[in-house]
Design a protein around this motif. Structure first.
Motif, PDB file in Angstrom:
ATOM      1  N   THR A   1      34.162  51.061  52.568  1.00  0.00           N
ATOM      2  CA  THR A   1      35.623  51.048  52.560  1.00  0.00           C
ATOM      3  C   THR A   1      36.145  49.718  52.028  1.00  0.00           C
ATOM      4  O   THR A   1      37.118  49.683  51.255  1.00  0.00           O
ATOM      5  N   ILE A   2      35.508  48.632  52.400  1.00  0.00           N
ATOM      6  CA  ILE A   2      35.891  47.316  51.863  1.00  0.00           C
ATOM      7  C   ILE A   2      35.693  47.293  50.349  1.00  0.00           C
ATOM      8  O   ILE A   2      36.521  46.752  49.608  1.00  0.00           O
ATOM      9  N   GLY A   3      34.593  47.885  49.870  1.00  0.00           N
ATOM     10  CA  GLY A   3      34.363  47.962  48.425  1.00  0.00           C
ATOM     11  C   GLY A   3      35.466  48.707  47.702  1.00  0.00           C
ATOM     12  O   GLY A   3      35.939  48.262  46.641  1.00  0.00           O
ATOM     13  N   ILE A   4      35.923  49.815  48.271  1.00  0.00           N
ATOM     14  CA  ILE A   4      36.982  50.592  47.632  1.00  0.00           C
ATOM     15  C   ILE A   4      38.312  49.852  47.695  1.00  0.00           C
ATOM     16  O   ILE A   4      39.118  49.908  46.763  1.00  0.00           O
ATOM     17  N   VAL A   5      38.561  49.124  48.790  1.00  0.00           N
ATOM     18  CA  VAL A   5      39.792  48.335  48.884  1.00  0.00           C
ATOM     19  C   VAL A   5      39.788  47.230  47.830  1.00  0.00           C
ATOM     20  O   VAL A   5      40.810  46.976  47.172  1.00  0.00           O
ATOM     21  N   ILE A   6      38.650  46.569  47.661  1.00  0.00           N
ATOM     22  CA  ILE A   6      38.538  45.537  46.616  1.00  0.00           C
ATOM     23  C   ILE A   6      38.791  46.150  45.249  1.00  0.00           C
ATOM     24  O   ILE A   6      39.556  45.620  44.440  1.00  0.00           O
ATOM     25  N   TYR A   7      38.158  47.288  44.993  1.00  0.00           N
ATOM     26  CA  TYR A   7      38.327  47.978  43.710  1.00  0.00           C
ATOM     27  C   TYR A   7      39.795  48.338  43.482  1.00  0.00           C
ATOM     28  O   TYR A   7      40.380  48.010  42.442  1.00  0.00           O
ATOM     29  N   GLY A   8      40.397  49.019  44.445  1.00  0.00           N
ATOM     30  CA  GLY A   8      41.773  49.486  44.283  1.00  0.00           C
ATOM     31  C   GLY A   8      42.772  48.350  44.133  1.00  0.00           C
ATOM     32  O   GLY A   8      43.671  48.404  43.284  1.00  0.00           O
ATOM     33  N   GLY A   9      42.619  47.307  44.944  1.00  0.00           N
ATOM     34  CA  GLY A   9      43.546  46.181  44.875  1.00  0.00           C
ATOM     35  C   GLY A   9      43.478  45.441  43.559  1.00  0.00           C
ATOM     36  O   GLY A   9      44.504  45.078  42.968  1.00  0.00           O
TER      37      GLY A   9
ATOM     38  N   VAL B   1      39.971  41.061  37.241  1.00  0.00           N
ATOM     39  CA  VAL B   1      39.188  42.034  36.487  1.00  0.00           C
ATOM     40  C   VAL B   1      37.749  42.119  37.005  1.00  0.00           C
ATOM     41  O   VAL B   1      37.091  43.149  36.867  1.00  0.00           O
ATOM     42  N   PHE B   2      37.281  41.055  37.647  1.00  0.00           N
ATOM     43  CA  PHE B   2      35.934  41.086  38.212  1.00  0.00           C
ATOM     44  C   PHE B   2      35.850  41.933  39.485  1.00  0.00           C
ATOM     45  O   PHE B   2      34.771  42.313  39.910  1.00  0.00           O
ATOM     46  N   GLY B   3      36.987  42.209  40.089  1.00  0.00           N
ATOM     47  CA  GLY B   3      36.995  42.968  41.334  1.00  0.00           C
ATOM     48  C   GLY B   3      36.575  44.414  41.182  1.00  0.00           C
ATOM     49  O   GLY B   3      36.004  44.992  42.110  1.00  0.00           O
ATOM     50  N   ALA B   4      36.846  45.020  40.035  1.00  0.00           N
ATOM     51  CA  ALA B   4      36.475  46.425  39.845  1.00  0.00           C
ATOM     52  C   ALA B   4      34.964  46.620  39.910  1.00  0.00           C
ATOM     53  O   ALA B   4      34.485  47.430  40.711  1.00  0.00           O
ATOM     54  N   PRO B   5      34.172  45.886  39.121  1.00  0.00           N
ATOM     55  CA  PRO B   5      32.726  46.078  39.240  1.00  0.00           C
ATOM     56  C   PRO B   5      32.187  45.639  40.602  1.00  0.00           C
ATOM     57  O   PRO B   5      31.292  46.292  41.153  1.00  0.00           O
ATOM     58  N   ILE B   6      32.733  44.562  41.165  1.00  0.00           N
ATOM     59  CA  ILE B   6      32.259  44.102  42.469  1.00  0.00           C
ATOM     60  C   ILE B   6      32.524  45.159  43.534  1.00  0.00           C
ATOM     61  O   ILE B   6      31.648  45.492  44.335  1.00  0.00           O
ATOM     62  N   GLY B   7      33.739  45.694  43.548  1.00  0.00           N
ATOM     63  CA  GLY B   7      34.080  46.729  44.517  1.00  0.00           C
ATOM     64  C   GLY B   7      33.241  47.988  44.345  1.00  0.00           C
ATOM     65  O   GLY B   7      32.805  48.598  45.324  1.00  0.00           O
TER      66      GLY B   7
END
Length: 149
Positions: free
Chosen positions: A52-60, A28-34
Motif C-alpha cells: 500500500t505504501i508503494g502504491i501511495v508513493i506511485y500515485g502521489g 519522476v523517480f517515485g513511479a518506478p520506486i513505488g
C-alpha cells in the motif's frame, strides 16, 4: 501552485517553461520506486501496508508529474492547448484500453511480482524522458513552428 508556482512567478517573473518541470524532476523517480516496492511486497507473507505504501508513493508522484506536464504544455503551446489536452486524453485512454490485451497474459505468465517489475522497468523511460524534456525542451521548442519561445 500555492507553494511553488505562484511564489516563483512573484519572485522571478515568468521564466522559461522548463522551470515548471523542476518538481517533476524529483518526483519522476517515485513511479518506478513505488512500483518496485509494490511488486516485491505484494504477497501474503508480507504485511499489507508495505504494498500500500508503494502504491501511495506511485500515485502521489505520478500526480505531481502530471500536474507539471499540464502546466508545461499550455505555456509552450498556448494557442493549441485545448487540442493538446484532447489528444493527450485520447491517447492515454486508447493506451489504457489497449493495455487489456497485454495485461492479462503478462500477469498470468509472469505473476504479480515479475509483471509489475516489468512495468516499473518500463517506467524508467519516463525518467529519461523527463530529463531530456527539461534539458532540451527549449531547443525542441525553438525548432517548432507551433511553440512559443
Amino acid at each position: 501552485m500555492h507553494y511553488y508556482l505562484i511564489p516563483d512567478i512573484k519572485a522571478n517573473g515568468l521564466r522559461a517553461q522548463e522551470s515548471r518541470l523542476v518538481p517533476a524532476l524529483y518526483n519522476v523517480f517515485g513511479a518506478p520506486i513505488g512500483l518496485f516496492l509494490f511488486a516485491w511486497t505484494a504477497r501474503a507473507s508480507i504485511h499489507w501496508i508495505a504494498p500500500t505504501i508503494g502504491i501511495v508513493i506511485y500515485g502521489g508522484t505520478v500526480f505531481v508529474v502530471f500536474q507539471c506536464m499540464f502546466v508545461y504544455v499550455p505555456l509552450s503551446y498556448p494557442q493549441y492547448a485545448a487540442s493538446l489536452f484532447a489528444a493527450n486524453d485520447f491517447f492515454r485512454s486508447s493506451f489504457a484500453c489497449g493495455s487489456i490485451l497485454y495485461a492479462r497474459p503478462l500477469f498470468i505468465n509472469l505473476g504479480v511480482s515479475k509483471g509489475v517489475t516489468v512495468l516499473a522497468g518500463l517506467s524508467f523511460i519516463g525518467v529519461i524522458g523527463m530529463f531530456v524534456l527539461y534539458y532540451y525542451g527549449a531547443k525542441l521548442r525553438a525548432r517548432s513552428r507551433f511553440a512559443v519561445a
